[in-house]
Write an enzyme that holds these catalytic residues in place. Structure first.
Site, PDB file in Angstrom:
ATOM      1  N   GLY A  19      13.979  15.169  69.537  1.00  0.00           N
ATOM      2  CA  GLY A  19      13.637  15.699  68.073  1.00  0.00           C
ATOM      3  C   GLY A  19      12.340  16.288  68.304  1.00  0.00           C
ATOM      4  O   GLY A  19      11.482  14.990  69.082  1.00  0.00           O
ATOM      5  N   GLU A  20      11.317  16.754  67.044  1.00  0.00           N
ATOM      6  CA  GLU A  20      10.529  16.997  67.501  1.00  0.00           C
ATOM      7  C   GLU A  20       9.673  17.725  65.718  1.00  0.00           C
ATOM      8  O   GLU A  20      10.804  17.806  65.052  1.00  0.00           O
ATOM      9  CB  GLU A  20      10.171  18.604  68.638  1.00  0.00           C
ATOM     10  CG  GLU A  20       8.672  19.626  67.839  1.00  0.00           C
ATOM     11  CD  GLU A  20       8.111  18.874  68.843  1.00  0.00           C
ATOM     12  OE1 GLU A  20       7.547  18.852  70.271  1.00  0.00           O
ATOM     13  OE2 GLU A  20       6.625  17.754  68.561  1.00  0.00           O
ATOM     14  N   GLY A  21       8.882  17.091  64.978  1.00  0.00           N
ATOM     15  CA  GLY A  21       8.186  17.206  63.807  1.00  0.00           C
ATOM     16  C   GLY A  21       7.388  17.845  64.452  1.00  0.00           C
ATOM     17  O   GLY A  21       6.662  17.893  65.104  1.00  0.00           O
ATOM     18  N   ALA A  24       5.473  13.783  64.437  1.00  0.00           N
ATOM     19  CA  ALA A  24       5.906  12.730  65.058  1.00  0.00           C
ATOM     20  C   ALA A  24       7.147  13.902  66.190  1.00  0.00           C
ATOM     21  O   ALA A  24       7.884  14.792  65.621  1.00  0.00           O
ATOM     22  CB  ALA A  24       6.888  11.779  65.102  1.00  0.00           C
ATOM     23  N   VAL A  26      10.645  12.568  68.964  1.00  0.00           N
ATOM     24  CA  VAL A  26      11.601  11.004  69.407  1.00  0.00           C
ATOM     25  C   VAL A  26      11.881  11.353  70.331  1.00  0.00           C
ATOM     26  O   VAL A  26      11.842  12.804  70.651  1.00  0.00           O
ATOM     27  CB  VAL A  26      12.123  11.610  68.029  1.00  0.00           C
ATOM     28  CG1 VAL A  26      13.179   9.554  68.683  1.00  0.00           C
ATOM     29  CG2 VAL A  26      11.810  10.655  66.952  1.00  0.00           C
ATOM     30  N   LYS A  41       9.489   6.905  68.451  1.00  0.00           N
ATOM     31  CA  LYS A  41       8.606   8.174  67.777  1.00  0.00           C
ATOM     32  C   LYS A  41       7.537   8.305  68.218  1.00  0.00           C
ATOM     33  O   LYS A  41       6.490   6.973  67.657  1.00  0.00           O
ATOM     34  CB  LYS A  41       9.387   7.556  66.729  1.00  0.00           C
ATOM     35  CG  LYS A  41       8.492   8.628  65.757  1.00  0.00           C
ATOM     36  CD  LYS A  41       9.556   8.222  64.005  1.00  0.00           C
ATOM     37  CE  LYS A  41       9.052   9.270  62.780  1.00  0.00           C
ATOM     38  NZ  LYS A  41      10.242   8.938  62.128  1.00  0.00           N
ATOM     39  N   ASP A 134      13.832   8.004  49.989  1.00  0.00           N
ATOM     40  CA  ASP A 134      14.639   9.121  50.544  1.00  0.00           C
ATOM     41  C   ASP A 134      16.131   9.210  51.192  1.00  0.00           C
ATOM     42  O   ASP A 134      15.859   9.372  52.336  1.00  0.00           O
ATOM     43  CB  ASP A 134      13.277  10.066  51.688  1.00  0.00           C
ATOM     44  CG  ASP A 134      13.960  11.577  51.703  1.00  0.00           C
ATOM     45  OD1 ASP A 134      14.739  12.359  50.985  1.00  0.00           O
ATOM     46  OD2 ASP A 134      13.692  12.103  53.021  1.00  0.00           O
TER      47      ASP A 134
END
Lengths: 351, 381
Positions: A19-21, A24, A26, A41, A134
């Site tokens: 994962g990529e944001g 961060a 992951v 993370k 959230d």
């Protein structure tokens, strides 16, 4: 301390990126010693003017405190070079993927089991005076044994002193309670319970229950579904900061839409989606409702339906640079990985 | 994963810090710590940082120097970074630029004042792009990671203040009594008592000490009438004082009532009461107790030099309350150690209070093997 940090770092191997944001990435990895699969993370730092991102700080702070079967476990934290790494237990899927997988059939006991695990996790947070802020199916992760865990504490905070102002721009819009949409700056654990109610409805319907296209439309959607609240039903709501008058929708019995659900399920749903936040049920009391003790019994986690395909790389919500009001984008980020919604979401509504 | 009790240090550990190991004298260390906390509070108060963040920042600061030496890590920079991190962790972020600019500005105005000239710059934020500020800012950001690592990323702090507010309310004390207690608590941040005792003992120090250091005119009759010798006042903190004697293994099980005021958010009634308060935006002195008394109890029992280890074997019949008060006595003494580093007029005031402090201490049981030389410390300021 440096040695300790290095020792922790050496304990884990980082393998593929899942994962990529913006704040961060992951990775999937292993604990070298035990072979246990973990998620790492990696928080990027040095990109933000104000050092380590606030979401990362929140996540570290709260996960250090919370240890519960239904809350994602943080196994370790270490820093490498100028990065902060949270080692989390590896979870194979999430409730959103399960809801969306049309090949899966939910039995009433399955839904009860997911609800019980969600409420236990949320109850634990609230008992520790932590608001999640959230909750949504996408943040309820599930391990290979079917155990559901509340995850993503990037928006969490301590239950504040009464009267202390908090931001109302929290919780992904579809799961956001009316008091926040009306701009309440002082709120409580009841905000999380509303989200739980929306998740319950989504499990029953297999589609989001209250999908508003913008904040105003969200309130309209809520009122259309549950009736416009009267002053008697929710005293004081007309004096909330962003209160506006809405069309008077009649109250529709929940049974009409949720025709397959039993009376005990309707009771739980109604109590979670209660307008007056002071009277909305607490997670602990919800778990004591007849729904959870009546037949059918909750399905044992290993027997719960699970999607056949592997967890896809999960888009992480992009993060804001500053701590204040960074939550609006979270709802927007939600749309980013739901491209089918983007068009409608950008439509301006002149309600 | 960090252990819960890694932040309660034994007397031995408090006396042999990394700075002392690196050659600093204990009194120099205390002086430097006080300087750091003073700096932190000065910048923090100017930047309007909330008091809960200030408390956490000071605690981070003291904890940091239990693992790093003052010789290697600049006191002011560390203090500033603790402030920055604490605000972030309490969801009340202050920008690094603001804090750095403020710090440089204060330094310049101090220098200017010392030289008897006027300040060139009028506003801290006017100098935000100057090299001094930019450098400090960069240093703070790299210090942030060192700080986090040293704190093992353990940022949640249990605060004593909510315990004080609850106790004051149950004893129906006046607002000004609580203001005095808050003032003592603020002063206590300069000492390192929070390194040795759980929040409950720190709260007890802040609760009792106004009776010895505050102007009596400011204190309510109810507060002045509390008989410190009679342990019943401890009941306001949820401590069970009904049992006179317990068995020697003081594990605190029966000694602390499971929080009569612990506000479980899960309980319907509680949640409702709290909610209604919040929704109406009622302010005032209402504070939510962040942690239940059960936790306080657990925390207390975790203390390494608790009764089990330290109490002489011939006195096996002390109650939990008794141990609490012995710790409170030690903590007050250690608090008093900072007095001689304070400004002259403050010191003079405390000098005048010496008799009252001694009188208060005499109400509490004394730990026979206390390493804190009471008479010497009281005589030193």
């Amino acid at each position: 301390m440096e040695q300790l940090n290095t020792a922790i770092m050496k304990r884990y191997s980082k393998e593929r990126k899942v994962g990529e944001g913006t704040y961060a990435s992951v990775y999937q990895g292993h604990c070298v010693e035990t072979g246990r699969m973990v998620a790492i993370k990696k928080i990027k730092i040095g990109q933000f003017k104000d050092g380590l991102d606030m979401s990362a700080i929140r996540e570290v702070k709260f996960l250090q405190e919370l240890k519960h079967e239904n809350v994602i476990e943080m196994l370790d934290v270490f820093s490498a070079k100028q990065n902060l790494n949270l080692v989390l237990e590896f979870l194979t899927t999430d409730l959103e993927l399960i809801i969306k997988d049309r090949s899966l059939i939910f039995r009433p006991g399955d839904i009860k089991s997911w609800m019980a695990m969600t409420l236990r996790g949320v109850d634990w947070c609230h008992r520790n005076f932590i608001l999640h802020r959230d909750l949504k199916p996408n943040n309820l992760l599930i391990n290979d044994k079917g155990i559901l865990k509340v995850a993503d504490f990037g928006l969490a905070r301590d239950v504040a002193d009464p009267g202390m102002k908090m931001t109302c721009q929290v919780i992904t819009r579809w799961y956001r309670p009316p008091e926040l949409l009306f701009g309440a700056r002082a709120y409580s654990s009841a905000v999380d319970i509303w989200s739980v109610g929306c998740i319950f409805a989504e499990l029953l319907l297999r589609t989001p229950y209250l999908p508003g296209e913008n904040d105003i439309e969200q309130l309209n959607t809520i009122f259309r579904a549950l009736g416009t609240p009267k002053e008697s039903e929710w005293p004081g709501h007309t004096s909330l900061p962003s209160y506006i008058k809405f069309q008077d929708y009649p109250k529709q019995p929940l049974e009409d839409l949720f025709s397959a659900a039993g009376n005990d399920a309707i009771e739980l749903l109604g109590k979670c989606l209660h307008y007056n936040p002071h009277e909305r049920i607490s997670a602990g009391s919800a778990l004591r409702l007849p729904y959870f003790s009546n037949q059918p019994k909750p399905t044992p986690p290993p027997l719960l339906p699970k999607p056949l395909k592997e967890l896809e790389p999960r888009a992480l919500p992009p993060d804001a640079v500053t701590g204040q009001g960074n939550n609006k984008r979270k709802a927007d980020g939600e749309q980013d990985h739901k491209p089918d919604l983007r068009k409608v979401a950008r439509k301006i509504d002149f309600q | 994963m960090a252990r819960r009790d890694q932040w309660i240090f034994s007397d031995e550990e408090v006396l042999h810090t990394p700075s002392v190991a690196a050659g600093l004298s204990a009194s120099d260390e205390l002086r430097d710590r006080i300087r750091g906390v003073n700096w932190l509070l000065r910048i923090g108060v100017t930047a309007r940082v909330r008091s809960d963040s200030l408390y956490n920042a000071c605690l981070y600061f003291h904890r940091f120097y239990m693992r790093k030496s003052l010789q290697q890590h600049d006191v002011e920079q560390t203090a500033l970074t603790c402030l920055f991190l604490a605000c972030k962790a309490q969801d009340a972020m202050k920008h690094v630029t603001q804090l750095a600019a403020l710090a440089v500005f204060k330094h310049r105005s101090d220098t200017a004042k010392a030289q008897g000239r006027a300040m060139r710059d009028k506003e801290p934020m006017h100098i935000k792009d100057e090299p001094d500020v930019v450098r400090l800012q960069e240093n703070m950001l790299s210090c942030e990671i060192t700080l986090l690592r040293t704190l093992t990323f353990d940022l949640a702090v249990r605060q004593p203040f909510p315990l004080i507010v609850d106790a004051a309310r149950s004893l129906q004390l006046k607002r000004f009594d609580v203001v005095m207690m808050h003032a003592v608590l603020n002063d206590s941040m300069r000492s390192n008592i929070a390194l040795s005792y759980p929040p409950l003992v720190v709260a007890l120090v802040a609760f009792t000490l106004p009776s010895a250091v505050a102007d009596e005119a400011y204190l309510s009759g109810t507060y002045r009438d509390i008989n410190w010798q009679d342990q019943r006042w401890l009941g306001a903190f949820g401590v069970d004082v009904s049992a006179d004697v317990s068995d020697g293994h003081d594990n605190g099980d029966q000694a602390l009532q499971p929080g009569k005021r612990s506000r479980s958010v899960s309980g319907d009634g509680d949640a409702t009461a709290n909610n209604s308060k919040r929704m109406k935006g009622e302010s005032g002195s209402g504070h939510t107790n962040v942690h239940s008394s059960q936790e306080v109890k657990a925390d207390y029992t975790d203390r390494p030099n608790d009764a089990n280890n330290n109490a002489p074997s011939h006195t096996p019949t002390h109650t939990h309350a008794h141990h609490l008060l012995m710790d409170t006595r030690d903590a007050i003494i250690r608090f008093a150690m900072i007095f001689r580093y304070l400004d002259r007029d403050v010191r003079a005031r405390q000098q005048a209070n010496k008799g009252r402090i001694a009188a208060l201490l005499s109400c509490f049981p004394k730990r026979h093997d206390s390493v804190w030389a009471e008479d010497e410390i009281l005589g030193s300021f």
